[in-house]
Design a protein around this motif. Sequence first.
Motif, short mmCIF file in Angstrom:
data_model
loop_
_atom_site.label_atom_id
_atom_site.label_comp_id
_atom_site.label_asym_id
_atom_site.label_seq_id
_atom_site.Cartn_x
_atom_site.Cartn_y
_atom_site.Cartn_z
N VAL A 158 0.84 -1.20 0.00
CA VAL A 158 0.00 0.00 0.00
C VAL A 158 0.88 1.24 0.00
N HIS A 159 0.82 2.00 -1.09
CA HIS A 159 1.56 3.25 -1.19
C HIS A 159 0.55 4.38 -1.02
N TRP A 160 0.42 4.84 0.21
CA TRP A 160 -0.68 5.72 0.58
C TRP A 160 -0.74 6.99 -0.26
N ASN A 161 0.38 7.55 -0.61
CA ASN A 161 0.39 8.80 -1.37
C ASN A 161 -0.17 8.64 -2.77
N HIS A 162 -0.24 7.42 -3.26
CA HIS A 162 -0.71 7.16 -4.62
C HIS A 162 -1.94 6.26 -4.64
N PHE A 163 -2.63 6.19 -3.49
CA PHE A 163 -3.77 5.28 -3.41
C PHE A 163 -4.92 5.96 -2.67
N PRO A 164 -5.67 6.84 -3.37
CA PRO A 164 -6.81 7.51 -2.74
C PRO A 164 -7.95 6.54 -2.45
N LYS A 165 -8.72 6.88 -1.45
CA LYS A 165 -9.84 6.03 -1.05
C LYS A 165 -10.85 5.83 -2.17
N ALA A 166 -10.93 6.80 -3.07
CA ALA A 166 -11.88 6.71 -4.18
C ALA A 166 -11.63 5.48 -5.05
N LEU A 167 -10.39 5.01 -5.08
CA LEU A 167 -10.10 3.81 -5.87
C LEU A 167 -10.85 2.60 -5.33
N ILE A 168 -10.99 2.51 -4.02
CA ILE A 168 -11.76 1.41 -3.44
C ILE A 168 -13.23 1.55 -3.82
N GLU A 169 -13.75 2.75 -3.70
CA GLU A 169 -15.17 2.99 -3.98
C GLU A 169 -15.50 2.70 -5.43
N HIS A 170 -14.64 3.13 -6.35
CA HIS A 170 -14.86 2.82 -7.77
C HIS A 170 -14.80 1.31 -8.01
N SER A 171 -13.85 0.65 -7.38
CA SER A 171 -13.67 -0.79 -7.59
C SER A 171 -14.88 -1.57 -7.09
N MET A 172 -15.46 -1.12 -5.97
CA MET A 172 -16.62 -1.81 -5.41
C MET A 172 -17.78 -1.85 -6.38
N SER A 173 -17.95 -0.78 -7.15
CA SER A 173 -19.10 -0.69 -8.05
C SER A 173 -18.80 -1.18 -9.46
N SER A 174 -17.50 -1.41 -9.78
CA SER A 174 -17.14 -1.69 -11.17
C SER A 174 -16.49 -3.05 -11.41
N ILE A 175 -15.77 -3.58 -10.44
CA ILE A 175 -15.02 -4.81 -10.67
C ILE A 175 -15.72 -5.97 -9.98
N PRO A 176 -16.08 -7.02 -10.71
CA PRO A 176 -16.77 -8.17 -10.10
C PRO A 176 -15.91 -8.82 -9.01
N ASN A 177 -16.56 -9.30 -7.97
CA ASN A 177 -15.85 -9.94 -6.87
C ASN A 177 -15.02 -11.13 -7.34
N THR A 178 -15.60 -11.91 -8.25
CA THR A 178 -14.90 -13.10 -8.74
C THR A 178 -13.62 -12.72 -9.47
N LEU A 179 -13.65 -11.60 -10.19
CA LEU A 179 -12.45 -11.16 -10.90
C LEU A 179 -11.39 -10.68 -9.91
N LEU A 180 -11.81 -9.99 -8.87
CA LEU A 180 -10.85 -9.55 -7.86
C LEU A 180 -10.16 -10.74 -7.21
N VAL A 181 -10.92 -11.78 -6.91
CA VAL A 181 -10.34 -12.98 -6.34
C VAL A 181 -9.30 -13.57 -7.29
N ASP A 182 -9.66 -13.63 -8.58
CA ASP A 182 -8.72 -14.18 -9.57
C ASP A 182 -7.44 -13.35 -9.66
N LEU A 183 -7.57 -12.03 -9.65
CA LEU A 183 -6.40 -11.15 -9.74
C LEU A 183 -5.52 -11.27 -8.50
N PHE A 184 -6.15 -11.37 -7.33
CA PHE A 184 -5.37 -11.54 -6.10
C PHE A 184 -4.66 -12.89 -6.08
N GLN A 185 -5.28 -13.90 -6.65
CA GLN A 185 -4.63 -15.21 -6.73
C GLN A 185 -3.39 -15.15 -7.62
N VAL A 186 -3.45 -14.33 -8.66
CA VAL A 186 -2.28 -14.13 -9.52
C VAL A 186 -1.14 -13.53 -8.70
N ILE A 187 -1.44 -12.49 -7.94
CA ILE A 187 -0.40 -11.86 -7.11
C ILE A 187 0.18 -12.86 -6.13
#
Length: 554
Positions: free
Chosen positions: A466-495
């Motif tokens: 987490v690089h706080w200076n480059h990670f505004p809270k709005a990114l979480i809010e946008h992600s909640m409404s735009s990125i499917p949960n299943t896709l987030l799980v898949d992306l995190f599994q890649v990491i």
Amino acid sequence: MYQATYPLTIETTPQLSPTYYLDNFNRLIEHAQTLYPDLLSDDECRWLSEYKRLSVASQCLMVRLLSRKGCWFRSDKLTYVEIPNIDTALQELNSSRFITLSHPTDQHDLEITQLELGLHLLTKPELLNLFPSLKSNKAAKKDQLLTLLEPQAFDQFQSLTFDCIYVVESQVIDVLLLLFFANTYQDLSQFVLSDLGLNTFESYPLSKQRRFFTAREQINQLLQMREVQHQYYAGDRKDPEFIEHLLHSIPEESEHRSIARKRSRLINDLARDLERLNQNDQAAFWFKQSVLPPSRERLARIYDKQDELDLMCDIVTQIQENPSDVSELEVAVKLEQRRLRKQGHKVPRPSKPSCTQIKLELDLSQTRVELAVKQHFENQGWNVYFSENSFLCGLFGLAFWDVIFSDVEGAFINRYQHRPLDLYHSDFVDKRAEQIEAMFQTLSEHGLSHLLDTYDNKQGIANPFVHWNHFPKALIEHSMSSIPNTLLVDLFQVILSDLKLFRTGMPDLIAFKNDEFHWIEVKGPGDKLQDNQWRWIKEFERLSVPFSVCYVNQ
């Protein structure tokens, strides 16, 4: 060191005690004597015991000297407002044998050569004034003048306007710092950064059972490797004999996992220099002594250059059967293809993943290309963030916060760690499998909503993702409404498949509009996609992630 989380104003900047450094040094002592009393040498125990008998002023001066570079100092350069009588403190340190003075009050005479004096304590004008024979070369630089000094002891102390000071056992602070931080790069400034609020660390459990060191030899090995590194950066890295000498100075293999990894990294760096100097046989010998990538890759490439294709094949096969990480496996595939082509086989070039391309003509005279593309898409109604790796890594770091800082044996050994010691070890995930699975279950069922609270509660605390200076809270809010949960799980599994490898190579921009999102990699004139970016593009293709490469003015 780590970057400040937020700029501090004059009103909010904490005020340090005038003797803050003494408090911090005493913290090192307490840590060593509490956790490692059995690993301290007799001389170190004696030093610590006698140090505690000093007056506070002398303790302050001793820590000041230990915190400065080198062992040689001059009395007229010591000015500290919290130590009102420097001369008295010097005399106490000298009589207690912590230092040696050029004008001692007892029988402990100082020995310094002319070269040491000139190198460590004299300016060029002082050098010319003290040694008149050098004046015929006064146009020369100081380094050149030093080569003209005789290698003999200096005994004309009455000619100096200051006392020479030699710190007798300066290595004691190195041992104390190493015992506390378990590395050779953090120092007392880490305490200051934390006291000022510039570094804030998570709270995690510590115990005596989780000691990093179990034997004195381990401490000596790390100090020895640090000395090799210092010599390496100060010496002639184009001299193969010098590199060989350093390699032979590296301590033997250690059973301590972290020390063994550091040893292998050091061997890799030095052996790579030998390879660059065309000392291939010597480089191959040393790469065989390393257990970390890219040792096997370099060994295979050396055999390739020597047309030892059978030996190259053996190494490549070993990697393919038991790769250290994803990157090493990718290299092995390329090396195997190269070997087959050299043997006359036709090997088709692997096809690269497909991705949508966008081509734009934009004015780049006033701004960098990424910001120009960001503005272009904002003009089309998108909310665009120039986040690069900070976006997905930030979501991952928040989602798996409790996993990263979980109570795992040996992961945390002091209060100043921004990540667990085993973060990049191959068994990191296995040790935390149940927690990781539970988090995936939460993400699948509830998405990212809980990350908003995590963001608020943890804001400013150091996290490797987490690089706080480059990670505004709005990114979480946008992600909640735009990125499917299943896709987030898949992306995190890649990491999680390779925490070190997949934390880089992500697209420059992330764009949101309504309930859509789109990743955009920006390429300016002459810029091309790199291997770590192709790696993510392959995953995007597999997971049907909306993604484009935007080529500007190409």
